[in-house]
Design a protein around this motif. Sequence first.
Motif, PDB file in Angstrom:
ATOM      1  N   THR A 143      38.475  47.674 143.268  1.00  0.00           N
ATOM      2  CA  THR A 143      39.168  48.114 142.059  1.00  0.00           C
ATOM      3  C   THR A 143      40.013  49.340 142.392  1.00  0.00           C
ATOM      4  N   LEU A 144      40.931  49.625 141.528  1.00  0.00           N
ATOM      5  CA  LEU A 144      41.833  50.759 141.718  1.00  0.00           C
ATOM      6  C   LEU A 144      41.533  51.834 140.685  1.00  0.00           C
ATOM      7  N   PRO A 145      41.661  53.101 141.047  1.00  0.00           N
ATOM      8  CA  PRO A 145      41.364  54.178 140.100  1.00  0.00           C
ATOM      9  C   PRO A 145      42.423  54.295 139.014  1.00  0.00           C
ATOM     10  N   HIS A 146      42.008  54.833 137.888  1.00  0.00           N
ATOM     11  CA  HIS A 146      42.918  55.063 136.763  1.00  0.00           C
ATOM     12  C   HIS A 146      44.074  55.963 137.208  1.00  0.00           C
ATOM     13  N   GLY A 147      45.298  55.539 136.893  1.00  0.00           N
ATOM     14  CA  GLY A 147      46.467  56.323 137.236  1.00  0.00           C
ATOM     15  C   GLY A 147      47.057  56.029 138.595  1.00  0.00           C
ATOM     16  N   PHE A 148      46.402  55.181 139.378  1.00  0.00           N
ATOM     17  CA  PHE A 148      46.906  54.846 140.709  1.00  0.00           C
ATOM     18  C   PHE A 148      48.245  54.112 140.571  1.00  0.00           C
ATOM     19  N   VAL A 175      48.078  52.233 137.145  1.00  0.00           N
ATOM     20  CA  VAL A 175      46.908  51.436 136.769  1.00  0.00           C
ATOM     21  C   VAL A 175      46.211  52.066 135.568  1.00  0.00           C
ATOM     22  N   VAL A 176      45.814  51.217 134.630  1.00  0.00           N
ATOM     23  CA  VAL A 176      45.029  51.645 133.468  1.00  0.00           C
ATOM     24  C   VAL A 176      43.635  51.050 133.628  1.00  0.00           C
ATOM     25  N   LYS A 193      37.296  42.375 132.913  1.00  0.00           N
ATOM     26  CA  LYS A 193      37.087  43.075 134.179  1.00  0.00           C
ATOM     27  C   LYS A 193      37.696  42.319 135.355  1.00  0.00           C
ATOM     28  N   THR A 194      38.019  41.057 135.168  1.00  0.00           N
ATOM     29  CA  THR A 194      38.682  40.271 136.212  1.00  0.00           C
ATOM     30  C   THR A 194      40.202  40.388 136.112  1.00  0.00           C
ATOM     31  N   MET A 195      40.661  41.392 135.383  1.00  0.00           N
ATOM     32  CA  MET A 195      42.087  41.649 135.225  1.00  0.00           C
ATOM     33  C   MET A 195      42.389  43.092 135.620  1.00  0.00           C
ATOM     34  N   VAL A 196      43.654  43.359 135.922  1.00  0.00           N
ATOM     35  CA  VAL A 196      44.138  44.716 136.177  1.00  0.00           C
ATOM     36  C   VAL A 196      45.232  45.015 135.164  1.00  0.00           C
ATOM     37  N   CYS A 197      45.101  46.122 134.460  1.00  0.00           N
ATOM     38  CA  CYS A 197      46.156  46.570 133.546  1.00  0.00           C
ATOM     39  C   CYS A 197      46.972  47.656 134.252  1.00  0.00           C
ATOM     40  N   ALA A 198      48.282  47.609 134.068  1.00  0.00           N
ATOM     41  CA  ALA A 198      49.131  48.637 134.672  1.00  0.00           C
ATOM     42  C   ALA A 198      50.362  48.851 133.801  1.00  0.00           C
ATOM     43  N   GLY A 199      50.677  50.113 133.545  1.00  0.00           N
ATOM     44  CA  GLY A 199      51.824  50.438 132.704  1.00  0.00           C
ATOM     45  C   GLY A 199      51.377  50.900 131.330  1.00  0.00           C
ATOM     46  N   VAL A 245      49.414  42.921 132.188  1.00  0.00           N
ATOM     47  CA  VAL A 245      48.059  42.547 132.607  1.00  0.00           C
ATOM     48  C   VAL A 245      48.156  41.530 133.744  1.00  0.00           C
ATOM     49  N   PHE A 246      47.424  41.804 134.788  1.00  0.00           N
ATOM     50  CA  PHE A 246      47.421  40.989 136.008  1.00  0.00           C
ATOM     51  C   PHE A 246      46.050  40.363 136.226  1.00  0.00           C
TER      52      PHE A 246
END
Length: 269
Positions: A143-148, A175-176, A193-199, A245-246
């Motif tokens: 996983t990626l940290p918040h704000g990455f 990343v959110v 949790k199987t998704m990545v939010c960004a923006g 959302v990815f």
Amino acid sequence: MIMCFPKGLICANEPLNYKVNNGRVIGGSDAKPNTWKWQISLQLDLYNEGSFSHICGGSIVDSFYIMTAAHCIIRWVFLALDICSLFEYEGSEQFTSVEKIIVHPDWNGDLANGNDIALLKLVNPIYDNGYVEITNLPYPDQTLPHGFTCYITGWGLMDYNGSVPDKLQVAPLAVVEHAVCSQPEWWGSIALKTMVCAGGDGVISGCQGDSGGPLNCLTDGVWRVHGVVSYGPAGVCNQKFKPTVFTRVSSFLHWMYSVNNMHEATRMK
């Protein structure tokens, strides 16, 4: 750059006093040629006339396989590799067709249910001509940290008026983390949790035509594709608190490596 999807739209209310951002790719810019070498254009001959149009993006994950979004899948597709301009032949492109489509077995057509990922097996393998490259993938469950900061790339719409880019576009997205993205004022329970939010800053985002394309992140000193564009708000793409959302690639590695014995060793560096 995200997609306000042609199928299974997930809608969000249009914000008041919305103003179109006139920047490229809704806040992005022309990508430097020969940079995002794993990005492909998924194209379709809508009228069976031999004229192909861009419909989605994708990433090269193996010499024979392309990763894209399940909701992008149409029965007959064509791939254009190593292209920066959609409307100008540059001489370094590779073109190939798809032999087999493998959609994740738990994909049911509902974007909110997740599992929006598919692999396309190519008729002919991709060859290294100096302009294409197999992408690196994240580690299992990484996983990626918040704000990455990561980068989305694609040929999606650039504004609310439907402007289509000629050049591949790139835009930074922060990343959110899931704990934030799943809050009611964000995407709520449909952010899994199987998704990545960004923006979600209301300025930079993806838009229609970017589905299936990569979320590119520099982690451990290597560019890796951590996400596959899945969904975003209907109507205005760059809405505040409605990030792109990815599909989280790290949640689907076991399935990917099980498909026709894709080699894990070549994905991880």
